[in-house]
Design an enzyme around this catalytic site. Structure first.
Site, mmCIF file in Angstrom:
data_model
loop_
_atom_site.group_PDB
_atom_site.id
_atom_site.type_symbol
_atom_site.label_atom_id
_atom_site.label_comp_id
_atom_site.label_asym_id
_atom_site.label_seq_id
_atom_site.Cartn_x
_atom_site.Cartn_y
_atom_site.Cartn_z
ATOM 1 N N ARG A 1 0.835 -1.195 0.000
ATOM 2 C CA ARG A 1 0.000 0.000 0.000
ATOM 3 C C ARG A 1 0.873 1.249 0.000
ATOM 4 O O ARG A 1 1.962 1.264 0.569
ATOM 5 C CB ARG A 1 -0.904 0.028 1.238
ATOM 6 C CG ARG A 1 -1.929 -1.076 1.273
ATOM 7 C CD ARG A 1 -2.860 -0.917 2.467
ATOM 8 N NE ARG A 1 -2.099 -0.806 3.709
ATOM 9 C CZ ARG A 1 -2.468 -0.040 4.734
ATOM 10 N NH1 ARG A 1 -3.560 0.689 4.667
ATOM 11 N NH2 ARG A 1 -1.736 -0.009 5.833
ATOM 12 N N SER B 1 7.188 -5.368 7.058
ATOM 13 C CA SER B 1 6.784 -6.354 8.063
ATOM 14 C C SER B 1 7.452 -7.703 7.855
ATOM 15 O O SER B 1 6.800 -8.751 7.741
ATOM 16 C CB SER B 1 5.260 -6.487 8.072
ATOM 17 O OG SER B 1 4.658 -5.271 8.413
ATOM 18 N N ASP C 1 4.658 -2.886 11.792
ATOM 19 C CA ASP C 1 3.290 -2.409 11.969
ATOM 20 C C ASP C 1 2.946 -2.071 13.415
ATOM 21 O O ASP C 1 2.156 -1.157 13.669
ATOM 22 C CB ASP C 1 2.288 -3.415 11.397
ATOM 23 C CG ASP C 1 2.547 -4.843 11.852
ATOM 24 O OD1 ASP C 1 3.484 -5.068 12.632
ATOM 25 O OD2 ASP C 1 1.805 -5.742 11.415
#
Length: 497
Positions: free
Chosen positions: A108, A170, A223
């Site tokens: 994203r 991540s 995250d």
């Protein structure tokens, strides 16, 4: 009545007796099999028991492992990774910042505009990563990401001003600074051989430079750290963040003088965010059952992520399936379709949640799920109730253990109310503490949330529990990373932690 008639009567009576005997035997056998299923349920429930005394033992074990992980690398199952984030957003940030969230087969891109301390714009685009790039080269992967970001920036801004970038990556990384870190290993299906050991932020910066985009990584985070940043942006009492979704992890703000493995470490604020990687926590006090052992044997990371396998969404449905499968093998409560319970991971955690939350009188949703997803039709109501109970036990244990993990962090920070005077009164007013939470289990599964909240009260006591706020955040891995880029972009280091 003649002899023939007497013979017929006697034969009919004998047949009736035989039929009755068979029926009695079948009923007795059915009752025995049902009792076996109920016994397995009770055995499982006892094995998963988490009374407050046991939860406090888990809390204490968590604190011990936290200390050990801070003392030396490899000293604990908890990695206690340094993030070099020593300043968090305060609400005074200003400007336009970007973030990339790369942690799976999609990534994203976000544009976050902050004016006078308020996020006024947050736009995002999600793109799939071509499969061939997941096992190609690091240059190919990041060139793809950089060109996508260039298109995104030019579409949004229409100009090439210098922008700071928050990079949520991540995968396991050993950080050297807030904006750099080397990849330890790939997970989630990636197998790019020439990337392990490389500074992923530097690799992305080089790709951005090749694309001609005037954007640079300012903050490299995972995250949980992004979630903490966003939580702190909205409430300065936020000291920790927990993700309880498909996977689970936690981070919190630690004093730098408590990080023994990096003696002499200096920060402007005197604190640093520590990424616990708590999914790998383990203790003999955790209520492990034979089904947990079977689950562990099924996984590729056997003997790792023990805590995660008890509390996160990837695994809860599978634990319930293993219990139901054994019931099917040792009783006939699922009829002749029981073989459908033998396929690993066919009962997902969203289905488990739907089963547990079915409050209809006839458990019609449970019947539908068993029929459509497990291909097991015509299950009696009492068996459906048995299935609901299994899902409840799995959910309750997971939520209560997650609560114990949160209290472990609070105890390490001295915010659990354990500093009592000899008279039993707390020394001073308990401090207000906020824990930012993200993840589908807590956000989207009300029963899980209720069990977790109740366990916090049981462990902490009513008075202290009232000072602890669990605040759901949205998109910390995106917006939070952009806010960290804002904090660290100009070396202002205003955000005290």
């Amino acid at each position: 009545m003649g002899r023939v008639g007497l013979g017929l009567a006697a034969g009919c009576a004998a047949a009736a007796c035989a039929i009755a005997a068979v029926m009695v035997a079948r009923r007795a056998s059915a009752r025995a099999r049902w009792r076996r299923a109920v016994a397995l349920l009770r055995e499982f429930e006892e094995g998963c028991a988490t009374p407050p005394a046991r939860l406090r033992q888990v809390v204490d074990a968590m604190v011990v492992e936290m200390h050990a992980g801070l003392a030396s690398d490899g000293g604990s199952k908890l990695k206690m990774l340094l993030t070099y984030v020593d300043a968090l957003p305060t609400g005074n940030e200003d400007g336009i910042y970007y973030s990339i969230d790369l942690g799976g087969t999609n990534f994203r891109m976000l544009r976050v505009e902050v004016v006078a301390g308020s996020v006024v714009t947050s736009r995002k685009v999600e793109l799939p990563i071509p499969e061939e790039l997941t096992n190609g080269t690091i240059e190919e992967l990041f060139s793809f990401v950089a060109m996508a970001l260039k298109d995104f920036v030019e579409t949004e801004d229409g100009k090439d001003d210098h922008r700071a970038l928050g990079f949520t990556f991540s995968f396991p990384v050993k950080q050297a600074s807030v904006s750099s870190g080397s990849l330890i290993r790939w997970t989630k299906g990636f197998s790019i051989g020439n990337a392990v050991g490389k500074d992923v932020a530097q690799c992305l910066n080089e790709a951005l430079a090749r694309s001609g985009l005037n954007v640079q990584v300012t903050a490299l985070v995972n995250d949980t750290v992004g979630t903490l940043a966003l939580g702190h942006y909205h409430d300065e009492d936020t000291v920790a963040a927990v993700i309880i979704g498909a996977g689970t992890n936690a981070c919190y703000i630690e004093r730098t003088d408590a990080i023994i493995k990096c003696q002499g470490l200096l920060t402007n604020s005197g604190g640093m965010v520590v990424n616990m990687e708590w999914g790998n926590f383990w203790s003999s006090h955790l209520p492990r059952t034979p089904y947990d052992i079977s689950l562990d044997d099924e996984t590729q990371n056997r003997n790792d992520q023990g805590f995660e396998k008890m509390i996160s969404g990837i695994y809860l449905g599978e634990i319930a399936r293993l219990v139901l499968h054994r019931m099917a093998l040792e009783s006939d409560v699922f009829g002749d379709r029981a073989d459908n319970l033998s396929i690993p991971f066919t009962l997902s955690t969203p289905l488990l949640a739907a089963i547990r939350e079915d409050d209809s009188p006839d458990l019609s949703e449970v019947r539908r799920i068993l029929q459509e997803h497990m291909k097991i039709p015509d299950i009696p109501l009492k068996t459906r109730r048995l299935v609901v109970k299994v899902c409840d036990i799995v959910t309750r244990r997971a939520a209560r253990l997650a609560a114990a993990g949160i209290v472990g962090i609070l105890k390490k920070l001295g915010r659990d109310g354990s500093s009592m005077s000899s008279s039993g009164r707390t020394r001073g007013q308990p401090r207000r503490t906020v824990v930012a939470i993200e993840g589908g289990l807590y956000q989207g599964y009300p029963v899980f949330r209720e069990y977790l909240d109740k366990a916090l009260v049981e462990i902490l006591g009513e008075e202290v529990a009232q000072t602890v706020v669990l605040r759901v955040t949205e998109d910390g891995s995106g917006v939070g990373a952009a806010l960290l880029a804002a904090v660290h972009s100009s070396n202002r280091q205003q955000g005290s932690i």
